[in-house]
Motif scaffolding. Structure first.
Motif, short mmCIF file in Angstrom:
data_model
loop_
_atom_site.label_atom_id
_atom_site.label_comp_id
_atom_site.label_asym_id
_atom_site.label_seq_id
_atom_site.Cartn_x
_atom_site.Cartn_y
_atom_site.Cartn_z
N SER A 1 3.26 3.21 -5.17
CA SER A 1 2.56 2.01 -5.67
C SER A 1 1.18 2.04 -6.04
O SER A 1 0.55 1.48 -7.06
CB SER A 1 2.68 0.89 -4.77
N GLU A 2 0.31 2.49 -5.08
CA GLU A 2 -1.18 2.88 -5.50
C GLU A 2 -1.57 3.68 -6.53
O GLU A 2 -1.99 3.42 -7.39
CB GLU A 2 -1.66 3.63 -4.13
N ALA A 3 -0.38 4.81 -6.89
CA ALA A 3 -0.70 5.51 -8.00
C ALA A 3 -0.51 4.87 -9.00
O ALA A 3 -1.19 5.06 -10.10
CB ALA A 3 0.42 6.94 -7.86
N GLU A 4 0.65 3.92 -8.98
CA GLU A 4 0.91 3.24 -10.29
C GLU A 4 -0.37 2.10 -10.75
O GLU A 4 -0.42 2.05 -11.99
CB GLU A 4 2.28 2.62 -10.19
N SER A 5 -0.83 1.76 -9.39
CA SER A 5 -2.00 0.84 -9.72
C SER A 5 -3.24 1.70 -10.57
O SER A 5 -4.10 1.02 -11.25
CB SER A 5 -2.39 0.14 -8.61
N LEU A 6 -3.38 2.88 -10.05
CA LEU A 6 -4.56 3.79 -10.55
C LEU A 6 -4.36 4.00 -12.12
O LEU A 6 -5.25 3.96 -12.88
CB LEU A 6 -4.51 4.95 -9.89
#
Length: 282
Positions: free
Chosen positions: A160-165
């Protein structure tokens, strides 16, 4: 030696201790001692005259239980040794191993200490001593299930963090740049995030940071097409880490670096944009 073999040695020794075998010592020549069947373990280290120790029953005129060349002290009968507990065995040189044990009062104290430990564990696990192994197996199985669930949850969170990046992707002279601080607890997780981002984007430079065990870490990853244009993940990681009081490097496509100033991690990641420009020759 396996645990079962060590237990066999312990059982044999204690049986001979209970038999209270007579222990006698005499001096003879090394040649006669070996000819009579005495065991000698150190070859030519012995002198011409040696001390031979024999363990056996008083009326035993046949093969003794133990008959060896030994210069050390001995009890007069094996029963004086008391209980013997094997502690373990280890190598003491080429082709030689030593078994270690404790006896008498020390063995009794060890038994009391280990019994107290078992009772304490029994109380903590709320299970009888006889059921401790089964209870421990159950706890270990539950722990493994929880560990896998936690790993899955962490992986989902990092995804999820990667997608937000992805929403913060920048364009640096035609090169996509994804850079940011993550909550990853290890470098392997950071690399998984980087692989995910590389799959989502082309012509991308990924720079991820995290504070692991109190130290700032940066992982950089670059798609092959950008390596051919002069970018080098190792150089970017190394130069960014200098702002954290550290260094590092790696391969053209994947690298990592660390530092000593976690508060400078953000500044190090911010510097990646200029490092990309410099690598492109702009």
């Amino acid at each position: 030696m396996t645990p079962d073999e060590q237990l066999d040695v312990q059982s044999l020794a204690n049986r001979k201790i209970r038999e209270n075998l007579s222990v006698t010592a005499r001096e003879t020549t090394y040649t006669d001692a070996v000819r009579d069947g005495a065991l000698a373990f150190f070859g030519d280290r012995y002198g011409d005259v040696v001390r031979v120790v024999r363990m056996g029953h008083h009326d035993d005129h046949d093969e003794p239980f133990s008959f060896e060349v030994c210069g050390g002290t001995h009890v007069h009968a094996t029963g004086e040794v008391g209980t013997l507990v094997v502690l373990g065995e280890s190598s003491i040189g080429g082709g030689m191993r030593r078994i270690e044990a404790t006896t008498g009062r020390a063995a009794e104290e060890l038994f009391v200490e280990q019994s107290a430990t078992l009772e304490a564990i029994s109380r903590r696990l709320q299970a009888p001593v006889a059921e401790l192994e089964a209870r421990l197996d159950a706890y270990m199985a539950d722990t493994e299930v929880l560990r896998r669930r936690l790993a899955d949850a962490e992986r989902a969170s990092l995804r999820s963090e990667a997608e937000s990046l992805l929403d913060r992707t920048r364009d640096i002279d035609g090169v996509k740049l994804v850079a940011g601080v993550t909550s990853a607890h290890n470098v392997e997780a950071m690399r998984e995030m980087g692989d995910f981002l590389k799959q989502k984007l082309e012509n991308v430079v990924v720079a991820l940071g995290a504070v692991i065990d109190g130290s700032p870490i940066i992982v950089t990853m670059i798609t092959p097409d950008l390596v051919s244009r002069g970018l080098h993940a190792g150089n970017i990681a190394r130069d960014a880490a200098k702002l954290m009081g550290g260094g590092g490097g790696g391969r053209p496509e994947t690298a990592q670096a660390g530092g000593r100033q976690p508060e400078r991690l953000g500044a190090a990641l911010d510097s990646v944009a200029n490092l990309v420009r410099a690598g492109l020759g702009n």
